[in-house]
Scaffold this motif. Structure first.
Motif, PDB file in Angstrom:
ATOM      1  N   CYS A 186      41.049 -50.080  -7.045  1.00  0.00           N
ATOM      2  CA  CYS A 186      41.208 -51.544  -7.010  1.00  0.00           C
ATOM      3  C   CYS A 186      41.946 -51.936  -5.735  1.00  0.00           C
ATOM      4  O   CYS A 186      43.086 -52.411  -5.785  1.00  0.00           O
ATOM      5  CB  CYS A 186      41.974 -52.039  -8.231  1.00  0.00           C
ATOM      6  SG  CYS A 186      41.168 -51.727  -9.814  1.00  0.00           S
ATOM      7  N   THR A 187      41.306 -51.744  -4.591  1.00  0.00           N
ATOM      8  CA  THR A 187      41.936 -52.039  -3.313  1.00  0.00           C
ATOM      9  C   THR A 187      41.126 -53.076  -2.544  1.00  0.00           C
ATOM     10  O   THR A 187      40.010 -53.429  -2.933  1.00  0.00           O
ATOM     11  CB  THR A 187      42.069 -50.766  -2.461  1.00  0.00           C
ATOM     12  OG1 THR A 187      40.761 -50.201  -2.261  1.00  0.00           O
ATOM     13  CG2 THR A 187      42.957 -49.740  -3.142  1.00  0.00           C
ATOM     14  N   THR A 188      41.697 -53.544  -1.464  1.00  0.00           N
ATOM     15  CA  THR A 188      40.970 -54.388  -0.516  1.00  0.00           C
ATOM     16  C   THR A 188      40.600 -53.528   0.680  1.00  0.00           C
ATOM     17  O   THR A 188      41.455 -52.886   1.293  1.00  0.00           O
ATOM     18  CB  THR A 188      41.828 -55.584  -0.061  1.00  0.00           C
ATOM     19  OG1 THR A 188      42.118 -56.401  -1.195  1.00  0.00           O
ATOM     20  CG2 THR A 188      41.078 -56.424   0.964  1.00  0.00           C
ATOM     21  N   VAL A 189      39.312 -53.484   0.991  1.00  0.00           N
ATOM     22  CA  VAL A 189      38.782 -52.619   2.047  1.00  0.00           C
ATOM     23  C   VAL A 189      38.492 -53.463   3.278  1.00  0.00           C
ATOM     24  O   VAL A 189      37.873 -54.528   3.186  1.00  0.00           O
ATOM     25  CB  VAL A 189      37.503 -51.900   1.578  1.00  0.00           C
ATOM     26  CG1 VAL A 189      36.920 -51.032   2.685  1.00  0.00           C
ATOM     27  CG2 VAL A 189      37.789 -51.063   0.326  1.00  0.00           C
TER      28      VAL A 189
ATOM     29  N   SER B 276      45.580 -52.475 -10.478  1.00  0.00           N
ATOM     30  CA  SER B 276      45.598 -52.562  -9.016  1.00  0.00           C
ATOM     31  C   SER B 276      46.584 -51.567  -8.402  1.00  0.00           C
ATOM     32  O   SER B 276      46.547 -51.313  -7.190  1.00  0.00           O
ATOM     33  CB  SER B 276      45.946 -53.981  -8.569  1.00  0.00           C
ATOM     34  OG  SER B 276      47.270 -54.320  -8.950  1.00  0.00           O
TER      35      SER B 276
ATOM     36  N   HIS C 177      36.660 -53.902  -6.051  1.00  0.00           N
ATOM     37  CA  HIS C 177      37.115 -53.949  -4.668  1.00  0.00           C
ATOM     38  C   HIS C 177      36.781 -55.285  -4.029  1.00  0.00           C
ATOM     39  O   HIS C 177      35.744 -55.877  -4.316  1.00  0.00           O
ATOM     40  CB  HIS C 177      36.471 -52.811  -3.862  1.00  0.00           C
ATOM     41  CG  HIS C 177      36.940 -51.461  -4.308  1.00  0.00           C
ATOM     42  ND1 HIS C 177      36.292 -50.731  -5.277  1.00  0.00           N
ATOM     43  CD2 HIS C 177      38.033 -50.731  -3.955  1.00  0.00           C
ATOM     44  CE1 HIS C 177      36.953 -49.607  -5.494  1.00  0.00           C
ATOM     45  NE2 HIS C 177      38.007 -49.587  -4.712  1.00  0.00           N
TER      46      HIS C 177
ATOM     47  N   PRO D 260      36.005 -45.208  -2.051  1.00  0.00           N
ATOM     48  CA  PRO D 260      36.733 -45.556  -3.274  1.00  0.00           C
ATOM     49  C   PRO D 260      36.377 -44.600  -4.416  1.00  0.00           C
ATOM     50  O   PRO D 260      35.199 -44.304  -4.642  1.00  0.00           O
ATOM     51  CB  PRO D 260      36.243 -46.973  -3.589  1.00  0.00           C
ATOM     52  CG  PRO D 260      35.690 -47.500  -2.301  1.00  0.00           C
ATOM     53  CD  PRO D 260      35.128 -46.294  -1.608  1.00  0.00           C
TER      54      PRO D 260
END
Length: 273
Positions: free
Chosen positions: A100-103, A52, A265, A170
């Motif tokens: 590995c992010t939050t969009v 992450s 994601h 991403p």
């Protein structure tokens, strides 16, 4: 060789973890790509890291190209005839995010598009098709996230802005050098939404393979080190499903390409100022 970005630094991903590359390579990644390859073959060790924490492996490319309708089943599901030449648009570099992010989801219908991404390693102009792999330094995984209402509102449709919201590009988890991908012309793509497979195909089924795309783009533009080419998505996107399905807060999207890597994601509603 698998090159990634971690805490603002360029690292080599090894079996032991993340290993900082020598300082004299930092900022000169593609200028010294062959030397970096040589160094990586004898490199060992590395510190533990959390996936992450990985960032976009090319944080600020000068050009990001993308290709529409490059798989026949996707072309058919979208209701179009097979294109005679690549259909090219752009994604603006500020949309890039890590693997590995939050969009954040803006208003509208946000859709997924798993894609293999080619990373240019040296300046290239008017490249013949038979030499189309030569300017490519590495491959990585990408998602061409798209807000369909804005994308399709115009006549004709306008792609680039609706595909360039923050986080809508991403890429990752790493730049994988071509010597690590013996089957680079025929890789398995799998995209899963909340555990259900929504896209599955092979890059060997592209209408315009990477060498053809490099040749075509380089006829018009000078390709620059670090440029990204999103090579198109297979069938299974949300706006062509029955009923339609779009990304919602809390969803998890897993994007996987055999031999290249995997991204994960999650999504949340965009906050207002």
């Amino acid at each position: 060789m698998r090159i990634a970005r971690l805490a603002g630094r360029t690292v080599l991903l090894t079996e032991d973890g993340a290993l900082d590359i020598p300082a004299d390579f930092e900022g000169r990644l593609f200028d010294r790509w062959d030397a970096l390859l040589d160094w990586s073959r004898g490199a060992t060790g590395g510190r533990p890291y959390d996936e992450s924490e990985l960032e976009a492996p090319v944080p600020a490319p000068r050009q990001v190209f993308a290709v529409a309708l490059n798989y026949r089943p996707h072309t058919a599901e979208a209701g179009y005839e097979e294109p005679e030449v690549p259909l090219v648009f752009t994604k603006f570099p500020t949309c890039l995010t890590g693997p590995c992010t939050t969009v954040e989801l803006p208003p509208g219908h946000v859709d997924w598009e798993l894609e293999l991404v080619a990373v240019i390693g040296r300046e290239a102009r008017r490249v013949p098709v038979e030499k189309g792999w030569e300017p490519v330094a590495a491959l990585t995984v990408g998602q061409d996230l798209s807000e369909r209402l804005a994308q399709l509102a115009g006549r004709p449709a306008q792609f680039s802005l609706a595909k360039s919201h923050p986080g809508f590009g991403p890429v990752g988890p790493a730049l994988v050098s071509l010597d690590e991908i013996p089957g680079r012309d025929d890789l398995e793509l799998t995209c899963a939404l909340n555990g259900d497979t929504v896209q599955h195909d092979r890059t060997g089924n592209m209408i315009f393979p990477i060498p053809r795309l490099v040749a075509y783009l380089s006829e018009f533009c000078t390709l620059l080190p670090g440029d990204l080419i999103f090579t198109g998505t297979p069938a299974g996107v949300g706006n062509r499903r029955t009923p339609q399905r779009f990304l919602t807060p809390g969803d998890e999207l897993v994007s996987r390409i055999g031999g290249v890597g995997e991204m994960r994601h999650r999504f949340r509603k965009a906050t207002t100022a």
